[in-house]
Design a protein around this motif. Structure first.
Motif, mmCIF file in Angstrom:
data_model
loop_
_atom_site.group_PDB
_atom_site.id
_atom_site.type_symbol
_atom_site.label_atom_id
_atom_site.label_comp_id
_atom_site.label_asym_id
_atom_site.label_seq_id
_atom_site.Cartn_x
_atom_site.Cartn_y
_atom_site.Cartn_z
ATOM 1 N N THR A 168 -27.265 5.311 0.376
ATOM 2 C CA THR A 168 -26.504 6.397 -0.243
ATOM 3 C C THR A 168 -27.199 6.910 -1.492
ATOM 4 O O THR A 168 -27.298 8.126 -1.705
ATOM 5 C CB THR A 168 -25.082 5.924 -0.585
ATOM 6 O OG1 THR A 168 -24.405 5.527 0.617
ATOM 7 C CG2 THR A 168 -24.295 7.031 -1.259
ATOM 8 N N ALA A 171 -30.207 8.940 -0.519
ATOM 9 C CA ALA A 171 -29.791 10.259 -0.039
ATOM 10 C C ALA A 171 -29.466 11.177 -1.214
ATOM 11 O O ALA A 171 -29.867 12.355 -1.239
ATOM 12 C CB ALA A 171 -28.588 10.131 0.888
ATOM 13 N N ASN A 172 -28.760 10.650 -2.197
ATOM 14 C CA ASN A 172 -28.411 11.451 -3.367
ATOM 15 C C ASN A 172 -29.649 11.849 -4.156
ATOM 16 O O ASN A 172 -29.749 12.976 -4.651
ATOM 17 C CB ASN A 172 -27.447 10.681 -4.268
ATOM 18 C CG ASN A 172 -26.081 10.502 -3.632
ATOM 19 O OD1 ASN A 172 -25.705 11.260 -2.739
ATOM 20 N ND2 ASN A 172 -25.333 9.506 -4.076
ATOM 21 N N VAL A 176 -30.622 14.668 0.544
ATOM 22 C CA VAL A 176 -30.620 14.737 2.011
ATOM 23 C C VAL A 176 -29.390 13.983 2.500
ATOM 24 O O VAL A 176 -28.693 13.326 1.730
ATOM 25 C CB VAL A 176 -31.904 14.129 2.621
ATOM 26 C CG1 VAL A 176 -33.143 14.892 2.164
ATOM 27 C CG2 VAL A 176 -32.029 12.645 2.245
ATOM 28 N N SER A 177 -29.136 14.067 3.800
ATOM 29 C CA SER A 177 -27.971 13.388 4.351
ATOM 30 C C SER A 177 -28.218 11.895 4.505
ATOM 31 O O SER A 177 -29.366 11.432 4.569
ATOM 32 C CB SER A 177 -27.608 13.986 5.713
ATOM 33 O OG SER A 177 -28.592 13.657 6.670
ATOM 34 N N HIS A 178 -27.124 11.159 4.571
ATOM 35 C CA HIS A 178 -27.212 9.711 4.808
ATOM 36 C C HIS A 178 -27.896 9.440 6.140
ATOM 37 O O HIS A 178 -28.715 8.518 6.266
ATOM 38 C CB HIS A 178 -25.809 9.110 4.787
ATOM 39 C CG HIS A 178 -25.792 7.610 4.730
ATOM 40 N ND1 HIS A 178 -25.915 6.821 5.851
ATOM 41 C CD2 HIS A 178 -25.672 6.748 3.676
ATOM 42 C CE1 HIS A 178 -25.864 5.543 5.511
ATOM 43 N NE2 HIS A 178 -25.721 5.474 4.190
#
Length: 213
Positions: A168, A171-172, A176-178
């Motif tokens: 997570t 991604a942050n 980008v997405s998980h």
């Protein structure tokens, strides 16, 4: 969480104890040398040991040796090592066991309270927390590089994994997405030839490969 601290600098030791207490983390013993660390570990069976690399009497590697000894007393004991400088050989020796629950931070990072406490919790939970400056120095060594097959983004993801970030958090950081992070990590495992065992074990092995082991 119950913690044992081995640090000969009185002010730093007191500061770490206070930071931990503010988070509800109990310091069950605070010592200033490696021998007393081993005694404290045997007596208290802590959840984490925070250890200075250099301690009396020679101020070379007593803390590291004691940390490795503590992991023999309690196999898999999470250990967070603090060092004044990037000391490559010590970092490699600590990390080369291939198991999680290890961290190596420069002492200056303690001043960043949020990052320090995050590292404490991450290592205690079986993860890794490696100082970015340590990573940079290990990566600078000349060697046959097994990472050439990775794309630039996969290398970036692996670098963040080496710092101990969760999927997570990665991604942050990369916006980008998980799911994209999970795909990159799957590609990393495949390209490094890391066969399926447990995800966490492969994650540690991938980080160790990144650090040149």
């Amino acid at each position: 969480m119950r913690v044992v601290i081995a640090e000969d600098a009185v002010l730093l030791r007191a500061g770490v104890i206070r930071l931990l207490a503010d988070e509800g983390i109990e310091t069950v013993a605070a010592v200033d040398n490696g021998d007393d660390l081993l005694v404290a570990v045997k007596e208290h069976r802590p959840d984490l040991a925070i250890v200075d690399v250099r301690m009396p009497p020679t101020f070379t590697d007593e803390g590291l040796r004691a940390a490795l000894g503590a992991r023999e007393v309690i196999p898999g004991l999470p250990v967070l090592v603090l060092s004044q400088y990037v000391e490559e050989s010590y970092a490699v020796e600590l990390l080369s066991g291939g198991a999680g629950g290890v961290g190596y931070l420069l002492k200056e990072r303690v001043a960043d309270v949020g990052d320090f406490l995050d590292a404490v919790k991450r290592v205690a939970g079986g993860g890794t927390a490696i100082d970015p400056d340590v990573i940079a120095q290990l990566m600078a060594r000349g060697r046959k590089n097994p990472l050439d097959a990775l794309t630039a983004r996969e290398s970036e993801v692996l670098g963040l994994m080496a710092q101990g970030l969760s999927n997570t958090a990665i991604a942050n950081s990369l916006v980008v997405s998980h799911g994209a992070v999970e795909k990159h990590i799957g590609n990393i495992f495949a390209k490094l030839g890391l066969e399926a065992s447990s995800v966490e074990h492969r994650r540690v092995r991938a980080v160790l490969t990144y650090l040149g082991r």
